[in-house]
Enzyme design. Structure first.
Site, short mmCIF file in Angstrom:
data_model
loop_
_atom_site.label_atom_id
_atom_site.label_comp_id
_atom_site.label_asym_id
_atom_site.label_seq_id
_atom_site.Cartn_x
_atom_site.Cartn_y
_atom_site.Cartn_z
N SER A 118 0.82 -1.22 0.00
CA SER A 118 0.00 0.00 0.00
C SER A 118 0.84 1.25 0.00
O SER A 118 0.30 2.36 -0.08
CB SER A 118 -0.93 -0.01 1.22
OG SER A 118 -0.20 -0.21 2.41
N HIS A 139 -2.37 -3.10 -6.02
CA HIS A 139 -2.88 -2.73 -4.70
C HIS A 139 -4.39 -2.95 -4.67
O HIS A 139 -5.16 -2.12 -5.12
CB HIS A 139 -2.52 -1.26 -4.41
CG HIS A 139 -2.96 -0.80 -3.05
ND1 HIS A 139 -3.18 0.53 -2.77
CD2 HIS A 139 -3.21 -1.48 -1.91
CE1 HIS A 139 -3.56 0.64 -1.52
NE2 HIS A 139 -3.58 -0.56 -0.97
N GLU A 151 -5.38 -0.61 -7.69
CA GLU A 151 -4.42 0.44 -8.02
C GLU A 151 -3.19 -0.24 -8.63
O GLU A 151 -2.49 -0.99 -7.95
CB GLU A 151 -4.06 1.20 -6.74
CG GLU A 151 -3.41 2.54 -6.97
CD GLU A 151 -3.18 3.30 -5.67
OE1 GLU A 151 -3.06 4.53 -5.74
OE2 GLU A 151 -3.09 2.67 -4.59
N ASN A 189 -3.36 6.05 -0.82
CA ASN A 189 -2.92 6.36 0.54
C ASN A 189 -2.27 7.72 0.68
O ASN A 189 -2.20 8.26 1.78
CB ASN A 189 -1.99 5.26 1.05
CG ASN A 189 -2.78 4.03 1.46
OD1 ASN A 189 -3.80 4.14 2.14
ND2 ASN A 189 -2.35 2.86 1.03
#
Length: 295
Positions: A118, A139, A151, A189
């Protein structure tokens, strides 16, 4: 591409294995001990039962999915014939670098090596392998069988062919892949963790309480859960680790973890996984109860 190896059988690993197996891929699920693997299979079976109750699959689909998964405690045995390896191990830089160096020796030439990281640099991971062009980020979001987003992170050396293969594969899984470049936190993130951190700071500074902060974000911003509840769900240790990657990667104080978050992780209050974070979690209860520390 037919043979998929998933490294790590925790929450993300068993979800990724579930998703590939349900879509007809041969899945080798690898972990360091058999107990973890058996627990993962039980979790997958339970999640499949929930899908049956919802009417999205039938018993035959459950049986086929479980039959598509084989478990291994030896990485060579589990990954040597893989067309794609998806690593879902602990979010720890040293562990991932060591693992990808090993996978580069174990896997057949041309195999794609993907990380579910992540926040950790795909470019850095790829640099320890023999074929950095074949290394990419996948991800997935939690819970993997439900969440649509993947992702897809291109490292500095990741080839167009590798990227296209993973984009198409993600679509075949019924996901919505989004291609992003390899910078700290990627997109998800880099945006999410500062919001969570700011929510913790808002609590830390006494602006409002836990439920009040979450209610404002749920009702005012149409978020399905508030940022503090989400942090508990992700794991406060994971949130802290990602914020440290952002802070170190950009050198910008705006990413510095809130002291309250640091203290909670140090004390072992990690959220759902430990039974206590911003909320208290009791087995069998679905009630959302603010932790005594913040009540």
């Amino acid at each position: 591409m037919k043979n998929i190896t998933v490294i790590g059988s925790g929450t993300m690993g068993n979800g990724i294995a579930h998703t590939f197996a349900q879509n007809g891929y041969n899945v080798s699920l690898v972990d360091i001990n058999d107990a973890a693997l058996q627990k993962a299979l039980q979790t997958i079976a339970g999640n499949l039962d929930r899908q049956i109750k919802k009417g999205t699959i039938d018993e035959a689909a459950k049986t086929a999915t479980l039959n598509n998964i084989k478990t291994y405690t030896d990485a060579y045995e589990g990954a040597s014939d893989a067309d794609l390896v998806v690593e879902a191990a602990t979010e720890n830089r040293e562990i991932k670098l060591k693992l990808f160096k090993q996978l580069s020796d174990v896997c057949k030439p041309g195999a794609i090596l993907a990380s579910n990281t992540s926040s950790i640099s795909i470019t850095e991971i790829a640099a320890v392998t023999k074929e950095p062009g074949n290394v990419i980020g996948m991800h997935f979001m939690n819970p993997v069988p439900v969440m649509k987003l993947v992702e897809v992170i291109r490292g500095y050396a990741t080839t167009d062919a590798t990227t296209q293969t993973i984009m198409e594969l993600s679509t075949n899984l019924g996901k919505e892949p989004v291609e992003v470049n390899d910078y700290p936190g990627f997109v998800a993130n880099r945006i999410l963790m500062p919001m969570i951190n700011e929510a913790v700071c808002t609590l830390f500074e006494g602006v409002a309480g836990v439920s009040e902060i979450d209610t404002v974000m749920k009702l005012g911003m149409a978020h399905p859960m508030g940022p503090l509840q989400l942090a508990d769900f992700i794991g406060l240790d994971v949130c802290l680790a990602i914020l440290k990657v952002l802070h170190n990667g950009f050198g910008n104080p705006k990413y510095a973890p809130c002291p309250l978050l640091v203290n909670m992780v140090t004390a072992g209050h990690l959220g759902v996984k430990s039974g206590s974070g911003f909320y208290k979690y009791t087995a069998g209860s679905k009630d959302l109860v603010v932790a005594e520390k913040f009540a």
